[in-house]
Motif scaffolding. Structure first.
Motif, PDB file in Angstrom:
ATOM      1  N   ALA A  37       0.836  -1.199   0.000  1.00  0.00           N
ATOM      2  CA  ALA A  37       0.000   0.000   0.000  1.00  0.00           C
ATOM      3  C   ALA A  37       0.872   1.251   0.000  1.00  0.00           C
ATOM      4  O   ALA A  37       0.582   2.230  -0.704  1.00  0.00           O
ATOM      5  CB  ALA A  37      -0.923   0.003   1.212  1.00  0.00           C
ATOM      6  N   SER A  38       1.942   1.215   0.765  1.00  0.00           N
ATOM      7  CA  SER A  38       2.816   2.372   0.871  1.00  0.00           C
ATOM      8  C   SER A  38       3.641   2.590  -0.386  1.00  0.00           C
ATOM      9  O   SER A  38       3.826   3.732  -0.822  1.00  0.00           O
ATOM     10  CB  SER A  38       3.746   2.195   2.073  1.00  0.00           C
ATOM     11  OG  SER A  38       4.666   3.265   2.167  1.00  0.00           O
ATOM     12  N   VAL A  39       4.115   1.505  -1.003  1.00  0.00           N
ATOM     13  CA  VAL A  39       5.084   1.613  -2.094  1.00  0.00           C
ATOM     14  C   VAL A  39       4.430   1.590  -3.478  1.00  0.00           C
ATOM     15  O   VAL A  39       4.865   2.313  -4.392  1.00  0.00           O
ATOM     16  CB  VAL A  39       6.122   0.477  -1.989  1.00  0.00           C
ATOM     17  CG1 VAL A  39       7.068   0.484  -3.183  1.00  0.00           C
ATOM     18  CG2 VAL A  39       6.898   0.588  -0.684  1.00  0.00           C
ATOM     19  N   LEU A  40       3.381   0.778  -3.652  1.00  0.00           N
ATOM     20  CA  LEU A  40       2.859   0.514  -4.989  1.00  0.00           C
ATOM     21  C   LEU A  40       1.525   1.183  -5.309  1.00  0.00           C
ATOM     22  O   LEU A  40       1.171   1.297  -6.487  1.00  0.00           O
ATOM     23  CB  LEU A  40       2.713  -1.002  -5.197  1.00  0.00           C
ATOM     24  CG  LEU A  40       4.001  -1.819  -5.094  1.00  0.00           C
ATOM     25  CD1 LEU A  40       3.684  -3.312  -5.204  1.00  0.00           C
ATOM     26  CD2 LEU A  40       4.995  -1.410  -6.181  1.00  0.00           C
ATOM     27  N   ALA A  41       0.778   1.599  -4.312  1.00  0.00           N
ATOM     28  CA  ALA A  41      -0.545   2.183  -4.574  1.00  0.00           C
ATOM     29  C   ALA A  41      -0.409   3.451  -5.415  1.00  0.00           C
ATOM     30  O   ALA A  41       0.400   4.327  -5.100  1.00  0.00           O
ATOM     31  CB  ALA A  41      -1.253   2.494  -3.263  1.00  0.00           C
TER      32      ALA A  41
ATOM     33  N   SER B 271      -2.525   5.909  -5.812  1.00  0.00           N
ATOM     34  CA  SER B 271      -3.197   7.094  -5.270  1.00  0.00           C
ATOM     35  C   SER B 271      -3.357   6.932  -3.769  1.00  0.00           C
ATOM     36  O   SER B 271      -3.240   5.833  -3.216  1.00  0.00           O
ATOM     37  CB  SER B 271      -4.570   7.272  -5.926  1.00  0.00           C
ATOM     38  OG  SER B 271      -5.471   6.261  -5.480  1.00  0.00           O
ATOM     39  N   LEU B 272      -3.659   8.045  -3.117  1.00  0.00           N
ATOM     40  CA  LEU B 272      -3.899   7.980  -1.674  1.00  0.00           C
ATOM     41  C   LEU B 272      -5.148   7.164  -1.355  1.00  0.00           C
ATOM     42  O   LEU B 272      -5.204   6.473  -0.336  1.00  0.00           O
ATOM     43  CB  LEU B 272      -4.038   9.400  -1.111  1.00  0.00           C
ATOM     44  CG  LEU B 272      -2.765  10.255  -1.135  1.00  0.00           C
ATOM     45  CD1 LEU B 272      -3.068  11.645  -0.588  1.00  0.00           C
ATOM     46  CD2 LEU B 272      -1.647   9.597  -0.334  1.00  0.00           C
ATOM     47  N   THR B 273      -6.133   7.231  -2.243  1.00  0.00           N
ATOM     48  CA  THR B 273      -7.353   6.436  -2.043  1.00  0.00           C
ATOM     49  C   THR B 273      -7.034   4.955  -2.078  1.00  0.00           C
ATOM     50  O   THR B 273      -7.507   4.178  -1.239  1.00  0.00           O
ATOM     51  CB  THR B 273      -8.396   6.782  -3.124  1.00  0.00           C
ATOM     52  OG1 THR B 273      -8.743   8.163  -3.014  1.00  0.00           O
ATOM     53  CG2 THR B 273      -9.639   5.927  -2.962  1.00  0.00           C
ATOM     54  N   ASP B 274      -6.212   4.552  -3.053  1.00  0.00           N
ATOM     55  CA  ASP B 274      -5.817   3.138  -3.144  1.00  0.00           C
ATOM     56  C   ASP B 274      -4.968   2.737  -1.945  1.00  0.00           C
ATOM     57  O   ASP B 274      -5.099   1.630  -1.419  1.00  0.00           O
ATOM     58  CB  ASP B 274      -5.046   2.890  -4.440  1.00  0.00           C
ATOM     59  CG  ASP B 274      -5.928   2.947  -5.667  1.00  0.00           C
ATOM     60  OD1 ASP B 274      -7.054   2.416  -5.606  1.00  0.00           O
ATOM     61  OD2 ASP B 274      -5.507   3.525  -6.679  1.00  0.00           O
ATOM     62  N   ARG B 275      -4.091   3.631  -1.534  1.00  0.00           N
ATOM     63  CA  ARG B 275      -3.250   3.334  -0.366  1.00  0.00           C
ATOM     64  C   ARG B 275      -4.108   3.090   0.863  1.00  0.00           C
ATOM     65  O   ARG B 275      -3.891   2.145   1.625  1.00  0.00           O
ATOM     66  CB  ARG B 275      -2.278   4.483  -0.114  1.00  0.00           C
ATOM     67  CG  ARG B 275      -1.303   4.232   1.021  1.00  0.00           C
ATOM     68  CD  ARG B 275      -0.377   5.415   1.228  1.00  0.00           C
ATOM     69  NE  ARG B 275       0.478   5.637   0.069  1.00  0.00           N
ATOM     70  CZ  ARG B 275       1.379   6.620   0.006  1.00  0.00           C
ATOM     71  NH1 ARG B 275       1.528   7.469   1.027  1.00  0.00           N
ATOM     72  NH2 ARG B 275       2.124   6.762  -1.070  1.00  0.00           N
ATOM     73  N   ALA B 276      -5.108   3.939   1.052  1.00  0.00           N
ATOM     74  CA  ALA B 276      -5.987   3.790   2.205  1.00  0.00           C
ATOM     75  C   ALA B 276      -6.813   2.513   2.108  1.00  0.00           C
ATOM     76  O   ALA B 276      -7.030   1.820   3.113  1.00  0.00           O
ATOM     77  CB  ALA B 276      -6.906   5.005   2.317  1.00  0.00           C
TER      78      ALA B 276
ATOM     79  N   ASP C 230      -6.663  -0.472   4.752  1.00  0.00           N
ATOM     80  CA  ASP C 230      -7.810  -0.977   5.515  1.00  0.00           C
ATOM     81  C   ASP C 230      -7.838  -2.502   5.514  1.00  0.00           C
ATOM     82  O   ASP C 230      -8.124  -3.138   6.545  1.00  0.00           O
ATOM     83  CB  ASP C 230      -9.118  -0.448   4.932  1.00  0.00           C
ATOM     84  CG  ASP C 230      -9.358   1.018   5.271  1.00  0.00           C
ATOM     85  OD1 ASP C 230      -8.713   1.524   6.201  1.00  0.00           O
ATOM     86  OD2 ASP C 230     -10.200   1.652   4.591  1.00  0.00           O
ATOM     87  N   VAL C 231      -7.555  -3.098   4.361  1.00  0.00           N
ATOM     88  CA  VAL C 231      -7.520  -4.559   4.275  1.00  0.00           C
ATOM     89  C   VAL C 231      -6.396  -5.109   5.144  1.00  0.00           C
ATOM     90  O   VAL C 231      -6.571  -6.111   5.852  1.00  0.00           O
ATOM     91  CB  VAL C 231      -7.347  -5.013   2.810  1.00  0.00           C
ATOM     92  CG1 VAL C 231      -7.202  -6.533   2.733  1.00  0.00           C
ATOM     93  CG2 VAL C 231      -8.535  -4.555   1.967  1.00  0.00           C
ATOM     94  N   ALA C 232      -5.243  -4.446   5.106  1.00  0.00           N
ATOM     95  CA  ALA C 232      -4.122  -4.879   5.941  1.00  0.00           C
ATOM     96  C   ALA C 232      -4.488  -4.832   7.416  1.00  0.00           C
ATOM     97  O   ALA C 232      -4.161  -5.748   8.187  1.00  0.00           O
ATOM     98  CB  ALA C 232      -2.893  -4.005   5.668  1.00  0.00           C
TER      99      ALA C 232
ATOM    100  N   TRP D 173       1.259  -2.354  -8.848  1.00  0.00           N
ATOM    101  CA  TRP D 173       0.030  -2.312  -8.072  1.00  0.00           C
ATOM    102  C   TRP D 173      -0.892  -3.476  -8.387  1.00  0.00           C
ATOM    103  O   TRP D 173      -1.455  -4.115  -7.485  1.00  0.00           O
ATOM    104  CB  TRP D 173      -0.660  -0.984  -8.335  1.00  0.00           C
ATOM    105  CG  TRP D 173      -2.027  -0.812  -7.770  1.00  0.00           C
ATOM    106  CD1 TRP D 173      -3.178  -0.576  -8.468  1.00  0.00           C
ATOM    107  CD2 TRP D 173      -2.417  -0.810  -6.383  1.00  0.00           C
ATOM    108  NE1 TRP D 173      -4.257  -0.439  -7.615  1.00  0.00           N
ATOM    109  CE2 TRP D 173      -3.807  -0.571  -6.329  1.00  0.00           C
ATOM    110  CE3 TRP D 173      -1.723  -0.991  -5.191  1.00  0.00           C
ATOM    111  CZ2 TRP D 173      -4.510  -0.504  -5.131  1.00  0.00           C
ATOM    112  CZ3 TRP D 173      -2.424  -0.931  -4.001  1.00  0.00           C
ATOM    113  CH2 TRP D 173      -3.793  -0.700  -3.972  1.00  0.00           C
ATOM    114  N   TYR D 174      -1.057  -3.809  -9.667  1.00  0.00           N
ATOM    115  CA  TYR D 174      -2.012  -4.852 -10.035  1.00  0.00           C
ATOM    116  C   TYR D 174      -1.496  -6.237  -9.660  1.00  0.00           C
ATOM    117  O   TYR D 174      -2.290  -7.108  -9.272  1.00  0.00           O
ATOM    118  CB  TYR D 174      -2.356  -4.754 -11.526  1.00  0.00           C
ATOM    119  CG  TYR D 174      -3.066  -3.468 -11.836  1.00  0.00           C
ATOM    120  CD1 TYR D 174      -4.345  -3.237 -11.344  1.00  0.00           C
ATOM    121  CD2 TYR D 174      -2.444  -2.448 -12.549  1.00  0.00           C
ATOM    122  CE1 TYR D 174      -4.992  -2.034 -11.563  1.00  0.00           C
ATOM    123  CE2 TYR D 174      -3.086  -1.240 -12.770  1.00  0.00           C
ATOM    124  CZ  TYR D 174      -4.362  -1.035 -12.281  1.00  0.00           C
ATOM    125  OH  TYR D 174      -4.997   0.156 -12.485  1.00  0.00           O
TER     126      TYR D 174
END
Length: 217
Positions: A30-34, A36-41, A45-47, A91-92
């Protein structure tokens, strides 16, 4: 509290370590590959959910009178090796790993949990709940495939690699922990082995279809 049959602590130990490493790896992705901030969040959340599941299993191990660290330790090398050999490049790939790779492992744990006490079965089911992860991954991957259908071939091949590496590590764990292996099948019951792998293949196919990918790559 009495442990109902041999292998229960092993099952909970491998599941606890799987949940812990899933949390750590997803947080890193989430920190490295997302993108956007929305994707990171969203992946964060899943983590966080995975960490909550880890705590449930860890506490159950302690309730059974076993030491959680000692219960997890035999499985650290195999699970760490799987993560090292399947580091996502983008990311994918991270999303597909979170859904397909983690899902396959969960199928193994569910099969083993059928042969333990009811309370442990319920705990395993709770720890493997993946609705949030499924919704996130299916939504993001399907949208990406609509925008770039060529992505499908690469992600299908990536999923095949995830499954191959997971099966390799599963064999390693089963050979090292025979009481855990006996929760999957009795001894050399080849018919039971065949049924188990047929079920695993069917569930994997469902996940691939949900993503819009072909299981064969």
């Amino acid at each position: 509290m009495t442990i109902s049959r041999p292998g229960v602590v092993d099952l909970l130990g491998v599941l606890a370590y799987a949940e812990l490493t899933a949390f750590l790896r997803m947080a890193q992705d989430a920190s490295v590959l997302a993108p956007s901030l929305t994707d990171r969040a969203a992946l964060g959340d899943v983590a966080a959910t995975e960490y909550g599941h880890f705590r449930l299993v860890r506490d159950r191990i302690a309730d059974l009178g076993a030491d959680p660290e000692e219960a997890m330790a035999p499985f650290a090398d195999a699970l760490d090796a799987w993560h090292e050999q399947t580091q996502p490049g983008d990311w994918y790939e991270a999303l597909v790993k979170a859904y397909v790779g983690t899902g396959l492992a969960g199928d193994f744990y569910r099969v083993a949990a059928r042969r333990v006490d009811e309370e442990t079965q319920k705990l395993v089911d709770q720890a493997l709940a993946d609705e949030a992860r499924s919704e996130l991954v299916v939504e993001r991957v399907r949208k990406a495939l609509e925008e770039d259908p060529r992505l499908g071939g690469r992600l299908a091949l990536w999923a095949r690699r995830l499954v191959g590496e997971a099966l390799s590590q599963a064999h390693r764990v089963a050979a090292a922990r025979p009481e855990l292996a006996e929760l999957l099948v009795d001894g050399d019951d080849l018919a039971a082995v065949g049924r188990m792998f047929a079920q695993l293949t069917e569930e994997h196919g469902k996940r691939m279809s949900a993503l819009g990918l072909t299981p064969g790559g």
